[in-house]
Design an enzyme around this catalytic site. Structure first.
Site, PDB file in Angstrom:
ATOM      1  N   ASP A 150       0.353   4.978   0.746  1.00 37.04           N
ATOM      2  CA  ASP A 150      -0.675   6.236   0.834  1.00 37.04           C
ATOM      3  C   ASP A 150       0.026   7.539   0.298  1.00 37.04           C
ATOM      4  OD1 ASP A 150      -2.047   4.519   2.134  1.00 37.04           O
ATOM      5  OD2 ASP A 150      -1.270   4.677   4.180  1.00 37.04           O
ATOM      6  N   GLU A 184      -2.899  11.437   3.120  1.00 33.93           N
ATOM      7  CA  GLU A 184      -4.102  10.921   4.176  1.00 33.93           C
ATOM      8  C   GLU A 184      -4.087  12.261   4.765  1.00 33.93           C
ATOM      9  OE1 GLU A 184      -4.477   6.601   5.817  1.00 33.93           O
ATOM     10  OE2 GLU A 184      -2.353   7.214   5.911  1.00 33.93           O
ATOM     11  N   GLU A 233       0.848  -1.059  -0.046  1.00 31.63           N
ATOM     12  CA  GLU A 233       0.025   0.002  -0.059  1.00 31.63           C
ATOM     13  C   GLU A 233       0.815   1.274  -0.077  1.00 31.63           C
ATOM     14  OE1 GLU A 233      -2.671   0.110   3.529  1.00 31.63           O
ATOM     15  OE2 GLU A 233      -2.826   2.172   3.032  1.00 31.63           O
ATOM     16  N   HIS A 272       3.794   1.632   2.718  1.00 30.68           N
ATOM     17  CA  HIS A 272       3.566   0.725   3.566  1.00 30.68           C
ATOM     18  C   HIS A 272       4.217  -0.730   2.727  1.00 30.68           C
ATOM     19  CE1 HIS A 272       1.166   2.362   7.005  1.00 30.68           C
ATOM     20  NE2 HIS A 272       0.576   3.273   5.772  1.00 30.68           N
TER      21      HIS A 272
END
Ligand SMILES: *[C@@H]1O[C@H](CO)[C@@H](O)[C@H](O)[C@H]1NC(C)=O
Ligand SMILES: *[C@@H]1O[C@H](CO)[C@@H](O)[C@H](O)[C@H]1NC(C)=O
Ligand SMILES: *[C@@H]1O[C@H](CO)[C@@H](O)[C@H](O)[C@H]1NC(C)=O
Ligand SMILES: *[C@@H]1O[C@H](CO)[C@@H](O)[C@H](O)[C@H]1NC(C)=O
Ligand SMILES: *[C@@H]1O[C@H](CO)[C@@H](O)[C@H](O)[C@H]1NC(C)=O
Length: 435
Positions: free
Chosen positions: A213, A216, A211, A227
């Site tokens: 990101d 956010e 993942e 991640h």
């Protein structure tokens, strides 16, 4: 026309006898969204594609209209569910999803018609042009840019734009329509969902995958975070593999200016470097060691633009006191997250970004922790309780986020006029290109 209609109907019936969670009577109408792909040589090309909301927003029903919830007698496993259930289309406006041209707006709550609100909290995925597979977004050695309006996201809200390495078909099979109905979600938290990659999750698998990101944030705090995981594409975890020290870097090595000593960088008015009460542009560059799209990812850089001005990322200080940090490098990640290092750090993240990931937009808040990890204490100016979803609903039921003008492609190609242009990798020294 009548002839054509008859043909469509009979082929739909033919499909029904083969597909199990076959489309029901309520049609699935994907909201259209224009994105752009860019190259240095040819500039940007519009791509008309669409969005699909997560599988779990789609109702499973028995043919008589009664419920088909996973675990009920009608849907205990793939065999019973396939026999008894149809999957219905979603009313996207009620689900909190609106698009127009190149912009998408997500609402956390939608009016329920009785003066109250539904908890919508949508999560949507970018489909390819045909609409039956996810768009495979490949960003190693590339950049991605978008405009975002976070002005109505208070403390506790999270408007997120990110990538997960889902199966591009969404686990499509003879018995599941896959990506066209938003199936196959996974992320680095390894969520245990009632469905896994298009099948009933009878084995209680966690859905783990790489993942990234990219965004956010709310109006008070922001972060971007790789991640990495030790699985390629969606992988099912059990036991300790799903936990911390398991197959994914759950915490990640995020870059949050506030947490890194730059508390005046991002906030609601012009006393901050970025004034979040109006729209701004976010550019993220995935720099490789050799400048190619097959090199090793070594640096994830951020630049902002607002009111026609290019704004460099915050020049921040790590928790351990290292100064002069302006991007996410392995050196930074190794210091921030031992989990990331164990799982191969940015090189692992770059592998997923090279294979292709699904672009995801979501809006959410959290009963459990009020999003304190992102915007409170060390991470932002919010106090520990004001992110309580009950307060958000009471004070700001219209909370929403709008993204627009999403473009990706070669470094330096997505913003030919206003952008910062190509950047050269700095550390470690670039290797000569592969032959
Ligand atoms: C997910 O589903 C796809 C399509 O059916 C399949 O090719 C892939 O192997 C599946 N992955 C896992 C981990 O089950
Ligand atoms: C901007 O916001 C900060 C933090 O809420 C506040 O302290 C400051 O007075 C505001 N400044 C202006 C010019 O409104
Ligand atoms: C920040 O932007 C908003 C929206 O344009 C504007 O109303 C506000 O005045 C700006 N803040 C300051 C302190 O100028
Ligand atoms: C960041 O700040 C440090 C001082 O802490 C300075 O030496 C460095 O040049 C700055 N970097 C950038 C890119 O502005
Ligand atoms: C947290 O902030 C909210 C909104 O500003 C305020 O009403 C509340 O009293 C604060 N709570 C604490 C414990 O400071």
């Amino acid at each position: 026309m009548a002839h054509k209609l008859a043909f469509v109907l009979s082929s739909a019936l033919a499909i029904q006898s083969v597909f199990a969670q076959q489309p029901g009577k309520i049609p699935e109408k994907h909201p259209k969204l224009t994105t752009h792909k860019c190259t240095k040589a040819r500039g940007c090309t519009a791509q008309k594609s669409s969005l699909v909301i997560d599988w779990n927003n789609h109702q499973l029903q028995q043919k008589d209209g009664s419920s088909c919830a996973v675990g009920s007698a009608a849907c205990l496993d793939d065999a019973t569910c396939n026999k008894n259930c149809v999957v219905q289309g979603v009313d996207y406006l009620k689900a909190g999803v609106r698009t127009s041209g190149d912009s998408v707006t997500l609402n956390q709550y939608t009016p329920n018609g009785n003066g109250g609100y539904n908890h919508a909290s949508p999560r949507v995925y970018l489909l390819d042009k045909k609409g039956d597979k996810y768009e495979s977004v490949k960003l190693t050695g590339q950049e991605l840019v978008f405009d975002v309006d976070v002005s109505t996201l208070p403390c506790g809200m999270n408007g997120a734009l990110y990538l997960s390495e889902m199966d591009m078909s969404g686990g499509k099979s003879k018995t599941n329509p896959g990506a066209a109905y938003g199936s196959g979600y996974c992320d680095a938290q390894c969520p245990k969902l009632s469905w896994f990659n298009g099948t009933v999750n009878t084995g209680s698998l966690g859905a783990c995958c790489n993942e990234m990101d990219i965004w956010e944030a709310n109006g008070r705090a922001t972060g971007y975070t790789p991640h990495p995981c030790s699985v390629e594409s969606i992988g099912g975890c059990t036991g300790a593999d799903c936990e911390f020290n398991g197959v994914c870097d759950k915490w990640g090595c995020g870059f949050n200016p506030y947490a890194m000593g730059r508390q005046q960088y991002y906030g609601y008015n012009n006393s901050f470097t970025i004034n979040t009460s109006k729209k701004f542009t976010v550019l993220t560059q995935f720099i490789t060691d050799d400048g190619t799209t097959s090199g090793t990812l070594i640096d994830v850089r951020r630049t902002y633009m607002q009111d026609g001005k290019v704004i460099a990322n915050a020049n921040a200080t790590s928790a351990s006191g290292r100064e002069g940090l302006t991007s996410i490098t392995d050196e930074y990640c190794d210091a921030a997250s031992t989990e990331g290092k164990r799982l191969g750090g940015l090189a692992t993240m770059g592998g997923a970004l090279e294979r292709g990931m699904v672009l995801i937009f979501s809006i959410w808040n959290s009963d459990g922790d009020f999003m304190n990890w992102m915007d409170s204490g060390n991470s932002g100016p919010c106090n520990a309780t004001e992110g309580d979803p009950k307060l958000i609903l009471a004070n700001q039921p219209d909370t929403h986020v709008t993204w627009s003008n999403v473009r990706w492609g070669d470094i330096g190609s997505t913003l030919p006029k206003a952008g910062p242009g190509p950047v050269k990798p700095t550390s470690p020294k670039p290797k000569p290109p592969h032959n």
